[in-house]
Motif scaffolding. Structure first.
Motif, PDB file in Angstrom:
ATOM      1  N   GLY A  61      28.494 -70.937 -45.744  1.00  0.00           N
ATOM      2  CA  GLY A  61      27.449 -69.960 -45.467  1.00  0.00           C
ATOM      3  C   GLY A  61      26.797 -70.203 -44.126  1.00  0.00           C
ATOM      4  N   ILE A  62      26.541 -71.470 -43.802  1.00  0.00           N
ATOM      5  CA  ILE A  62      25.946 -71.803 -42.507  1.00  0.00           C
ATOM      6  C   ILE A  62      26.942 -71.527 -41.377  1.00  0.00           C
ATOM      7  CG2 ILE A  62      25.009 -73.690 -41.112  1.00  0.00           C
ATOM      8  CD1 ILE A  62      23.912 -74.893 -43.699  1.00  0.00           C
ATOM      9  N   ALA A  63      28.229 -71.733 -41.654  1.00  0.00           N
ATOM     10  CA  ALA A  63      29.248 -71.389 -40.657  1.00  0.00           C
ATOM     11  C   ALA A  63      29.231 -69.884 -40.386  1.00  0.00           C
ATOM     12  CB  ALA A  63      30.624 -71.830 -41.142  1.00  0.00           C
ATOM     13  N   LEU A  64      29.096 -69.079 -41.444  1.00  0.00           N
ATOM     14  CA  LEU A  64      28.991 -67.631 -41.269  1.00  0.00           C
ATOM     15  C   LEU A  64      27.754 -67.278 -40.453  1.00  0.00           C
ATOM     16  CD1 LEU A  64      29.947 -64.750 -41.980  1.00  0.00           C
ATOM     17  CD2 LEU A  64      28.586 -64.927 -44.081  1.00  0.00           C
ATOM     18  N   ARG A  65      26.659 -67.992 -40.700  1.00  0.00           N
ATOM     19  CA  ARG A  65      25.434 -67.771 -39.934  1.00  0.00           C
ATOM     20  C   ARG A  65      25.668 -68.039 -38.448  1.00  0.00           C
ATOM     21  NH1 ARG A  65      21.201 -71.551 -38.473  1.00  0.00           N
ATOM     22  NH2 ARG A  65      19.225 -70.454 -38.124  1.00  0.00           N
ATOM     23  N   GLY A  66      26.400 -69.099 -38.135  1.00  0.00           N
ATOM     24  CA  GLY A  66      26.675 -69.423 -36.741  1.00  0.00           C
ATOM     25  C   GLY A  66      27.489 -68.343 -36.054  1.00  0.00           C
ATOM     26  N   VAL A  67      28.467 -67.785 -36.764  1.00  0.00           N
ATOM     27  CA  VAL A  67      29.284 -66.725 -36.173  1.00  0.00           C
ATOM     28  C   VAL A  67      28.449 -65.468 -35.947  1.00  0.00           C
ATOM     29  CG1 VAL A  67      31.276 -65.234 -36.527  1.00  0.00           C
ATOM     30  CG2 VAL A  67      31.404 -67.636 -37.180  1.00  0.00           C
ATOM     31  N   ARG A  74      20.639 -62.669 -36.030  1.00  0.00           N
ATOM     32  CA  ARG A  74      20.001 -63.889 -36.492  1.00  0.00           C
ATOM     33  C   ARG A  74      19.747 -63.791 -37.993  1.00  0.00           C
ATOM     34  NH1 ARG A  74      18.086 -66.998 -32.284  1.00  0.00           N
ATOM     35  NH2 ARG A  74      18.069 -68.600 -33.911  1.00  0.00           N
ATOM     36  N   VAL A  75      20.223 -64.785 -38.724  1.00  0.00           N
ATOM     37  CA  VAL A  75      20.088 -64.824 -40.179  1.00  0.00           C
ATOM     38  C   VAL A  75      19.591 -66.202 -40.573  1.00  0.00           C
ATOM     39  CG1 VAL A  75      21.281 -64.541 -42.400  1.00  0.00           C
ATOM     40  CG2 VAL A  75      22.001 -63.193 -40.418  1.00  0.00           C
ATOM     41  N   GLY A  76      18.638 -66.274 -41.489  1.00  0.00           N
ATOM     42  CA  GLY A  76      18.147 -67.560 -41.971  1.00  0.00           C
ATOM     43  C   GLY A  76      19.198 -68.304 -42.770  1.00  0.00           C
ATOM     44  N   ARG A  77      19.056 -69.634 -42.856  1.00  0.00           N
ATOM     45  CA  ARG A  77      20.047 -70.443 -43.565  1.00  0.00           C
ATOM     46  C   ARG A  77      20.169 -70.045 -45.025  1.00  0.00           C
ATOM     47  NH1 ARG A  77      17.598 -74.202 -40.121  1.00  0.00           N
ATOM     48  NH2 ARG A  77      19.029 -75.209 -38.644  1.00  0.00           N
ATOM     49  N   LEU A  78      19.021 -69.917 -45.703  1.00  0.00           N
ATOM     50  CA  LEU A  78      19.042 -69.588 -47.122  1.00  0.00           C
ATOM     51  C   LEU A  78      19.685 -68.227 -47.356  1.00  0.00           C
ATOM     52  CD1 LEU A  78      18.274 -70.385 -49.986  1.00  0.00           C
ATOM     53  CD2 LEU A  78      16.019 -69.377 -49.613  1.00  0.00           C
ATOM     54  N   ARG A  79      19.351 -67.284 -46.516  1.00  0.00           N
ATOM     55  CA  ARG A  79      19.938 -65.954 -46.645  1.00  0.00           C
ATOM     56  C   ARG A  79      21.443 -65.993 -46.369  1.00  0.00           C
ATOM     57  NH1 ARG A  79      17.723 -60.929 -46.911  1.00  0.00           N
ATOM     58  NH2 ARG A  79      19.024 -59.165 -46.259  1.00  0.00           N
ATOM     59  N   ALA A  80      21.857 -66.783 -45.375  1.00  0.00           N
ATOM     60  CA  ALA A  80      23.282 -66.878 -45.045  1.00  0.00           C
ATOM     61  C   ALA A  80      24.074 -67.462 -46.209  1.00  0.00           C
ATOM     62  CB  ALA A  80      23.471 -67.735 -43.792  1.00  0.00           C
ATOM     63  N   ILE A  81      23.515 -68.477 -46.856  1.00  0.00           N
ATOM     64  CA  ILE A  81      24.186 -69.069 -48.022  1.00  0.00           C
ATOM     65  C   ILE A  81      24.273 -68.040 -49.149  1.00  0.00           C
ATOM     66  CG2 ILE A  81      24.025 -70.857 -49.810  1.00  0.00           C
ATOM     67  CD1 ILE A  81      22.643 -72.617 -47.687  1.00  0.00           C
ATOM     68  N   GLY A  82      23.172 -67.291 -49.340  1.00  0.00           N
ATOM     69  CA  GLY A  82      23.192 -66.243 -50.350  1.00  0.00           C
ATOM     70  C   GLY A  82      24.217 -65.170 -50.045  1.00  0.00           C
ATOM     71  N   THR A 113      22.799 -57.821 -43.666  1.00  0.00           N
ATOM     72  CA  THR A 113      22.267 -58.347 -42.406  1.00  0.00           C
ATOM     73  C   THR A 113      21.972 -57.268 -41.383  1.00  0.00           C
ATOM     74  OG1 THR A 113      24.500 -58.688 -41.492  1.00  0.00           O
ATOM     75  CG2 THR A 113      23.528 -60.510 -42.747  1.00  0.00           C
ATOM     76  N   ASP A 114      22.155 -56.007 -41.758  1.00  0.00           N
ATOM     77  CA  ASP A 114      21.926 -54.892 -40.815  1.00  0.00           C
ATOM     78  C   ASP A 114      22.759 -55.050 -39.555  1.00  0.00           C
ATOM     79  OD1 ASP A 114      20.079 -53.629 -42.497  1.00  0.00           O
ATOM     80  OD2 ASP A 114      18.437 -54.851 -41.726  1.00  0.00           O
ATOM     81  N   ALA A 325      20.407 -59.061 -55.120  1.00  0.00           N
ATOM     82  CA  ALA A 325      19.229 -59.308 -54.286  1.00  0.00           C
ATOM     83  C   ALA A 325      19.423 -58.831 -52.855  1.00  0.00           C
ATOM     84  CB  ALA A 325      18.891 -60.798 -54.298  1.00  0.00           C
ATOM     85  N   LEU A 326      20.654 -58.825 -52.393  1.00  0.00           N
ATOM     86  CA  LEU A 326      20.923 -58.471 -51.001  1.00  0.00           C
ATOM     87  C   LEU A 326      21.395 -57.034 -50.839  1.00  0.00           C
ATOM     88  CD1 LEU A 326      22.710 -61.803 -50.044  1.00  0.00           C
ATOM     89  CD2 LEU A 326      20.472 -61.044 -49.242  1.00  0.00           C
ATOM     90  N   GLY A 327      21.174 -56.230 -51.854  1.00  0.00           N
ATOM     91  CA  GLY A 327      21.559 -54.820 -51.754  1.00  0.00           C
ATOM     92  C   GLY A 327      23.041 -54.604 -51.859  1.00  0.00           C
ATOM     93  N   GLY A 328      23.707 -55.431 -52.649  1.00  0.00           N
ATOM     94  CA  GLY A 328      25.158 -55.339 -52.754  1.00  0.00           C
ATOM     95  C   GLY A 328      25.659 -54.202 -53.617  1.00  0.00           C
ATOM     96  N   ARG A 329      24.750 -53.495 -54.311  1.00  0.00           N
ATOM     97  CA  ARG A 329      25.209 -52.392 -55.148  1.00  0.00           C
ATOM     98  C   ARG A 329      25.914 -51.325 -54.323  1.00  0.00           C
ATOM     99  NH1 ARG A 329      19.972 -51.420 -59.155  1.00  0.00           N
ATOM    100  NH2 ARG A 329      20.146 -53.391 -60.311  1.00  0.00           N
TER     101      ARG A 329
END
Length: 344
Positions: A61-67, A74-82, A113-114, A325-329
């Motif tokens: 998840g943190i790797a995805l955040r870095g990309v 910009r995405v927070g760590r917790l959100r990226a893991i989620g 992540t918009d 929680a992340l609007g995945g519907r």
């Protein structure tokens, strides 16, 4: 409560309550003791395996955040893991298994992540590519020191690496081919969904070009790319430690480098058109442990079942909650009905 909601990106109170219910259920199950666990496997072992599985997910998840950061999001760590947990869940709902998981995951990342769809898909593709490269490297290193390893099988690893490097060098030519190939299944999907207009081959090719351009942007950021590789490697080691612990729990001693080597090769099982590569990954892992490590089929099967429970089945409910929680519907609906719309 409000701080947690803000960090996770607007998670409602009902969803947080659902997470609390799941956590409470986990505590109750843990306190009940090893009632249904196999002989030799205790609650501490299971807890350690689950912790290692979480580390593996968190690192990716943190790797995805870095990309995404390289691509301007910009995405927070917790959100990226989620988000990564959610992509794992949504990928299991995609038809045709791993073949469709990437585009569906791109839809979810874009929604959560918009970010534009092409950039989101490029982020998913980049992380998957890094996972593959790091996995093959670790496989080569792990199996290289094994006396059981077949040299002919080991030769396949550098051959794959050379072919991948060659494909990257001629990527501009391959984009047109990929656009024509991808346009075929997209049009088939559009025929099944009458409300969708089939996109032209040129439109699909343009989308593919934009995805490749985003991947190139990540490749031109060596410092950030090195960080992504590091997190992916740590996650791969954590996953291998989880499998090694499962083997030890069923009374089978296998050298850790050998486990580190066979685990990435089992990824071929994800090509099976089933949720998360179910049955394919298990069969591949059991076969690799039997052939490379000389493990008997019964203990190999028991260890693989424990490993997949910790790294796949157990995290799925958490991934489902993260998806909601992340609007995945919307992403799930689009994935089921019109993945093709994102390529139009």
């Amino acid at each position: 409560m409000r701080t947690l909601e803000n960090r996770f990106g607007g998670v409602g109170g009902k969803r947080l309550a659902a997470v609390g219910v799941v956590a409470l259920a986990a505590v109750v199950l843990a306190s009940a003791g090893p009632v249904s666990l196999p002989s030799g496997v205790d609650v501490r072992t299971v807890g350690t395996m689950l912790a290692l599985a979480f580390v593996a997910f968190a690192c990716r998840g943190i790797a995805l955040r870095g990309v995404l950061d390289v691509l301007g999001t910009r995405v927070g760590r917790l959100r990226a893991i989620g988000v990564f947990l959610a992509t794992t869940f949504v990928g299991c709902l995609a038809p045709f298994g791993k073949a469709a998981a990437g585009p569906v995951s791109g839809l979810l990342v874009s929604s959560a992540t918009d970010t534009g769809y092409e950039e989101s898909l490029a982020a998913v593709v980049t992380v998957d590519a890094v996972v593959s490269v790091v996995g093959l490297s670790l496989a080569l290193a792990g199996l290289g020191g094994s006396v059981r390893a077949d040299p002919r099988m080991l030769l396949a690893l550098p051959v794959i690496a050379v072919l991948a490097g060659g494909a990257w060098q001629v990527r501009d030519r391959l984009v047109g081919v990929a656009g024509r190939v991808v346009a075929v299944p997209v049009r088939l999907v559009c025929r099944v969904v009458p409300s969708k207009t089939p996109p032209s081959t040129a439109a699909v090719t343009d989308r593919v070009e934009r995805v490749v351009e985003s991947v190139e942007l990540v490749a031109r950021s060596p410092r950030r790319l090195a960080s992504v590789v590091l997190f992916v490697a740590v996650g791969q080691v954590a996953a291998a430690a989880c499998l090694w612990l499962a083997l030890d729990a069923v009374g089978t001693a296998v050298a850790f480098p050998l486990v580190l080597g066979v685990l990435p090769l089992a990824g071929v099982g994800t090509l099976v058109p089933s949720p998360g590569g179910t049955a394919g990954v298990e069969a591949a892992l059991i076969g690799l442990l039997v052939s490379f490590a000389g493990v008997a089929v019964p203990p190999a099967s028991a260890a693989v079942l424990l490993y997949r429970t910790a790294t796949f089945w157990a995290p799925l409910p958490v991934g489902g909650l993260a998806t909601l929680a992340l609007g995945g519907r919307d992403a799930i609906s689009a994935a089921r009905g019109s993945v093709a719309e994102q390529a139009a």
